[in-house]
Design an enzyme around this catalytic site. Structure first.
Site, PDB file in Angstrom:
ATOM      1  N   TRP A 159       1.150  -1.446   0.002  1.00  0.00           N
ATOM      2  CA  TRP A 159      -0.289  -0.113   0.100  1.00  0.00           C
ATOM      3  C   TRP A 159       0.924   1.372  -0.381  1.00  0.00           C
ATOM      4  O   TRP A 159       0.632   2.358  -0.995  1.00  0.00           O
ATOM      5  CB  TRP A 159      -0.761   0.266   1.304  1.00  0.00           C
ATOM      6  CG  TRP A 159      -1.777  -1.199   0.883  1.00  0.00           C
ATOM      7  CD1 TRP A 159      -2.610  -2.048   1.251  1.00  0.00           C
ATOM      8  CD2 TRP A 159      -2.939  -1.274  -0.036  1.00  0.00           C
ATOM      9  NE1 TRP A 159      -2.979  -3.379   0.921  1.00  0.00           N
ATOM     10  CE2 TRP A 159      -3.605  -2.557   0.092  1.00  0.00           C
ATOM     11  CE3 TRP A 159      -3.679  -0.670  -1.441  1.00  0.00           C
ATOM     12  CZ2 TRP A 159      -4.909  -2.879  -0.242  1.00  0.00           C
ATOM     13  CZ3 TRP A 159      -4.500  -0.952  -2.136  1.00  0.00           C
ATOM     14  CH2 TRP A 159      -5.006  -1.894  -1.670  1.00  0.00           C
ATOM     15  N   ASP A 231      -0.922   6.920   6.423  1.00  0.00           N
ATOM     16  CA  ASP A 231      -2.679   5.711   5.980  1.00  0.00           C
ATOM     17  C   ASP A 231      -2.873   5.051   7.079  1.00  0.00           C
ATOM     18  O   ASP A 231      -1.818   4.127   7.662  1.00  0.00           O
ATOM     19  CB  ASP A 231      -1.763   4.656   4.513  1.00  0.00           C
ATOM     20  CG  ASP A 231      -3.057   3.938   4.175  1.00  0.00           C
ATOM     21  OD1 ASP A 231      -4.137   3.990   4.889  1.00  0.00           O
ATOM     22  OD2 ASP A 231      -2.813   3.885   3.235  1.00  0.00           O
ATOM     23  N   LYS A 255     -12.569  -1.686   7.388  1.00  0.00           N
ATOM     24  CA  LYS A 255     -11.852  -2.463   8.146  1.00  0.00           C
ATOM     25  C   LYS A 255     -12.458  -2.288   9.451  1.00  0.00           C
ATOM     26  O   LYS A 255     -12.618  -2.940  10.207  1.00  0.00           O
ATOM     27  CB  LYS A 255     -10.012  -2.225   8.081  1.00  0.00           C
ATOM     28  CG  LYS A 255     -10.162  -2.023   6.793  1.00  0.00           C
ATOM     29  CD  LYS A 255      -8.767  -1.352   5.850  1.00  0.00           C
ATOM     30  CE  LYS A 255      -8.615  -1.861   4.894  1.00  0.00           C
ATOM     31  NZ  LYS A 255      -8.672  -3.497   3.853  1.00  0.00           N
TER      32      LYS A 255
HETATM   33  N1  PMP Z   1      -4.153   1.373   1.880  1.00  0.00           N
HETATM   34  C1  PMP Z   1      -4.294   0.089   2.966  1.00  0.00           C
HETATM   35  C2  PMP Z   1      -3.761  -0.429   4.453  1.00  0.00           C
HETATM   36  C3  PMP Z   1      -6.014  -0.511   2.752  1.00  0.00           C
HETATM   37  O1  PMP Z   1      -5.835  -1.830   3.375  1.00  0.00           O
HETATM   38  C4  PMP Z   1      -5.792  -0.975   1.622  1.00  0.00           C
HETATM   39  C5  PMP Z   1      -7.557  -1.026   0.677  1.00  0.00           C
HETATM   40  N2  PMP Z   1      -7.863  -2.565   1.371  1.00  0.00           N
HETATM   41  C6  PMP Z   1      -6.169   1.072   0.817  1.00  0.00           C
HETATM   42  C7  PMP Z   1      -4.908   1.728   1.109  1.00  0.00           C
HETATM   43  C8  PMP Z   1      -7.259   0.834  -0.004  1.00  0.00           C
HETATM   44  O2  PMP Z   1      -8.112   1.275   0.009  1.00  0.00           O
HETATM   45  P1  PMP Z   1      -9.784   1.489  -0.444  1.00  0.00           P
HETATM   46  O3  PMP Z   1      -9.785   0.684  -1.320  1.00  0.00           O
HETATM   47  O4  PMP Z   1     -10.121   2.039   0.306  1.00  0.00           O
HETATM   48  O5  PMP Z   1      -9.410   2.797  -2.214  1.00  0.00           O
END
Ligand code: PMP
Length: 420
Positions: A159, A231, A255
């Site tokens: 991520w 994040d 989450k």
């Molecule tokens: N950052 C993290 C740490 C994530 O776990 C996720 C999704 N699993 C995201 C960003 C992306 O999130 P989204 O699908 O809501 O765009």
């Protein structure tokens, strides 16, 4: 009172989900006046008067998904009881004007509860946005720096890597450390980091959902005018956090705190108002802050659900208590892995193992499919690891009950005894 159209106004309503049975009294027992219009009734009873909810939690599975993820059962039941007619308004939250006083009270309470949970100071704005955390990968550089500005990314998983790649379109980011070559199993020591003295911000992913690597402490940007950006999608509200260490925190809700469709941004107010000219209006934090997240139609129902979760977390005693529960759950699962004599293995360095996402592999990888199948039979689902890493992953967010983790651990021991 609002009039509601129903297909069969006098039929007893019975909804059965795979998790919960909900029995609604026959509409005919409710004080309603049928209007002249066919299939139209106006009700004076509140939903609470006429709804009796029987939770059959044994019908629910233990859902170890990484997100969208399990939500607290009492929150789901409360939402269910309020779904049809929120607080006697005669409509559900999904049907309300986002500018009406009812929805305003919902979003204001959600924000106030989040502020008390995380102790968010007044000089920080709280925004309820859309587009997921992925949209923030672009919004962060667009709002915090000019096109040529340098920024630092500390990459401890995929991520963080995605966030870095997106930032390349809008500024001049540099990966100051990446765990990729070791398959993302650790957080580096902060002492040795070569931080850019001019970086406008330093970006981290506080909990890498796929690899299960979590910061337990936070680096400080070298630039005294730079800020730390995190994040926190997958560990948001799982423990107390000192918000003042950050210029900006963002987190997709799906989450720990609600359904997908809501992304929360907590940003220091002095950082607002310098968005790049090309910034789309929907990505401009100042516009959302000036309009209390109501510049356009927000994800109303999702925000309402987040609000119910925040209320529930406060009732549990706040994030100190929540963290204790999370430590206990993660502790018994990691112990089971570590004590399995290699039958199960978690590759992540012990000091940075995530309390939220526990990845593990089986020594005999050929047993993985059977593990998943047997677990599913026992109503434990979504244990398959992310497609990019394989193995297993148990996501044990706030809403995963201790009983779910205990059941998984008992199952793992049993599975090992059968196959060792
Ligand atoms: N950052 C993290 C740490 C994530 O776990 C996720 C999704 N699993 C995201 C960003 C992306 O999130 P989204 O699908 O809501 O765009």
């Amino acid at each position: 009172m609002a009039a509601t159209s129903l297909n069969a106004p006098n039929a007893p309503l019975l909804q059965k989900t795979h998790q919960t049975h909900v029995f609604l009294k026959p509409i005919s027992t409710i004080p309603c006046q049928t209007s002249a219009k066919r299939f139209s009734i106006s009700c004076s009873a509140t939903t609470q008067d006429r709804l009796s909810v029987q939770s059959q939690s044994q019908d629910r599975v233990f859902n170890f998904a990484a997100g969208p993820a399990t939500l607290p059962e009492n929150v789901l039941l409360k939402a269910q009881s309020e779904l049809y007619n929120w607080h006697g308004s005669g409509m559900s939250v999904m049907e309300m004007s986002h500018r009406g006083k009812d929805f305003r009270s919902i979003i204001e309470k959600a924000e106030a509860d989040l502020r008390s949970l995380l102790n968010i100071p007044e000089n920080y704005a709280v925004l309820f946005l859309q587009g997921g955390a992925t949209t923030q990968f672009a919004a962060v550089p667009l709002n915090l720096c000019a096109p040529g500005d340098s920024v630092d990314y500390l990459v401890t998983g995929s991520w963080g890597d995605k966030a870095f790649k997106e930032a390349k379109k809008y500024c001049n980011p540099k990966v100051i450390w990446s765990g990729k070559s070791e398959n993302y199993v650790r957080v580096p020591s902060f002492d040795g980091l070569e931080l850019n003295p001019n970086a406008k911000y330093l970006h981290i992913c506080a909990n890498e959902t796929i690899y299960g690597v979590e910061f337990k402490d936070y680096p400080v940007p070298r630039n005294p005018n730079g800020v730390l950006v995190a994040d926190m999608s997958s560990n948001f509200c799982s423990k107390p956090v000192d918000v003042t260490k950050f210029g900006l925190i963002y987190a997709g809700a799906q989450k720990n705190v609600g359904p997908s469709g809501v992304c929360i941004v907590i940003v220091r107010k002095d950082l607002l108002g310098n968005a790049q000219e090309i910034t789309p209006v929907m990505l401009d934090y100042k516009i959302h802050a000036d309009n209390n997240s109501l510049y356009n139609t927000p994800p109303c129902y999702g925000i309402y659900m987040c609000g119910l979760v925040f209320e529930d977390l406060l009732k549990q005693g706040g994030l100190e208590e929540v963290e204790k529960k999370n430590q206990k759950k993660a502790g018994i699962l990691y112990n089971a892995i570590d004590e399995s004599k290699g039958f199960y293995r978690c590759p992540v360095e012990k000091s940075v193992r995530s309390l939220m996402n526990v990845p593990f592999t089986l020594e005999k990888s050929e047993l993985e499919a059977e593990f998943l199948k047997e677990a599913e039979k026992e109503k434990m689902v979504q244990l398959k690891g992310h497609r990019s890493v394989g193995g297993m992953r148990a996501s044990i967010y706030n809403a995963m009950p201790l009983a779910g983790v205990e059941k998984l651990v008992a199952f793992m021991k049993d599975f090992q005894a059968k196959h060792a």
